[in-house]
Design an enzyme around this catalytic site. Structure first.
Site, PDB file in Angstrom:
ATOM      1  N   CYS A 138       0.815  -1.205   0.000  1.00 26.78           N
ATOM      2  CA  CYS A 138       0.000   0.000   0.000  1.00 26.78           C
ATOM      3  C   CYS A 138       0.857   1.267   0.000  1.00 26.78           C
ATOM      4  O   CYS A 138       1.545   1.573  -0.966  1.00 26.78           O
ATOM      5  CB  CYS A 138      -0.963  -0.061   1.184  1.00 26.78           C
ATOM      6  SG  CYS A 138      -2.292   1.148   1.150  1.00 26.78           S
ATOM      7  N   HIS A 139       0.871   2.037   1.094  1.00 28.67           N
ATOM      8  CA  HIS A 139       1.665   3.259   1.211  1.00 28.67           C
ATOM      9  C   HIS A 139       3.073   2.995   1.764  1.00 28.67           C
ATOM     10  O   HIS A 139       3.902   3.905   1.791  1.00 28.67           O
ATOM     11  CB  HIS A 139       0.963   4.273   2.121  1.00 28.67           C
ATOM     12  CG  HIS A 139      -0.234   4.918   1.506  1.00 28.67           C
ATOM     13  ND1 HIS A 139      -1.442   4.270   1.379  1.00 28.67           N
ATOM     14  CD2 HIS A 139      -0.414   6.157   0.983  1.00 28.67           C
ATOM     15  CE1 HIS A 139      -2.317   5.083   0.814  1.00 28.67           C
ATOM     16  NE2 HIS A 139      -1.723   6.234   0.555  1.00 28.67           N
TER      17      HIS A 139
END
Length: 186
Positions: A111-112
């Site tokens: 994800c991030h």
């Protein structure tokens, strides 16, 4: 999933980790036989973020100041927006991530969390994916960004979002069982 008996894995996280991105790898890797430690900046517990609000707390097994990459076979970096943003300004966290990479161990980010890879200088020249909102950040960091469920490049595993967790965790197990990875210059 492949057996991870006898393997040790660190999950580096702090407050604001995406709940499923820490809990699913933690539980699945333990179920596969690995010893998995949640490593964080402070003792006690860290609180997750569950989609749109604060989630459950997870106990910290080892503080970052007491952790050594030498003690582990792999590193998992859960995302969420808050968690990697807080960690990428912590020099000890970046040094921990770099140590795994330098030692040719598996590094997995979802994800991030590739923000940490960019900040640690690992993203440059590597094939990876991430949550779509940080695609430009990854490209600006010199990564070869792919819109794919899971991307692997010489022991670096990235996944774009929580919907891909099972494939992400299976790839972690596969890469750990392959052993250390030679890393050609990017």
């Amino acid at each position: 999933m492949q057996s991870l008996s006898g393997k040790k894995i660190a999950i580096l996280a702090t407050h604001g980790f995406e709940q499923s991105e820490l809990e699913v790898p933690l539980n699945d890797l333990r179920d596969a036989g690995a010893q998995v430690h949640v490593v964080s900046l402070e003792e006690g517990q860290i609180k997750g973020w569950d989609e749109s609000d604060w989630g459950r707390a997870v106990p910290v097994d080892v503080t970052l100041s007491d952790a050594s990459a030498a003690d582990y076979d792999a590193l998992v970096l859960p995302g969420g927006q808050i968690n990697p943003d807080l960690l990428r300004v912590e020099e000890k966290a970046l040094d921990f991530v770099k140590a795994f990479w330098t030692d040719k161990k598996v590094v997995a980010a979802i994800c991030h969390a590739p923000w940490l890879l960019a900040e640690a200088g690992i993203a440059k020249g590597r094939k990876l994916t991430s949550y779509k909102s940080i695609r430009t950040d990854m490209i600006n960091a010199g990564a070869e960004w792919h819109d794919a469920e899971v991307v692997t490049d010489q022991g670096l595993i990235t996944s774009r979002n929580p919907g891909d967790l099972k494939a992400f965790v299976a790839k972690i197990a596969e890469e750990i069982n392959e052993g250390r990875h030679e890393r050609r210059a990017a």
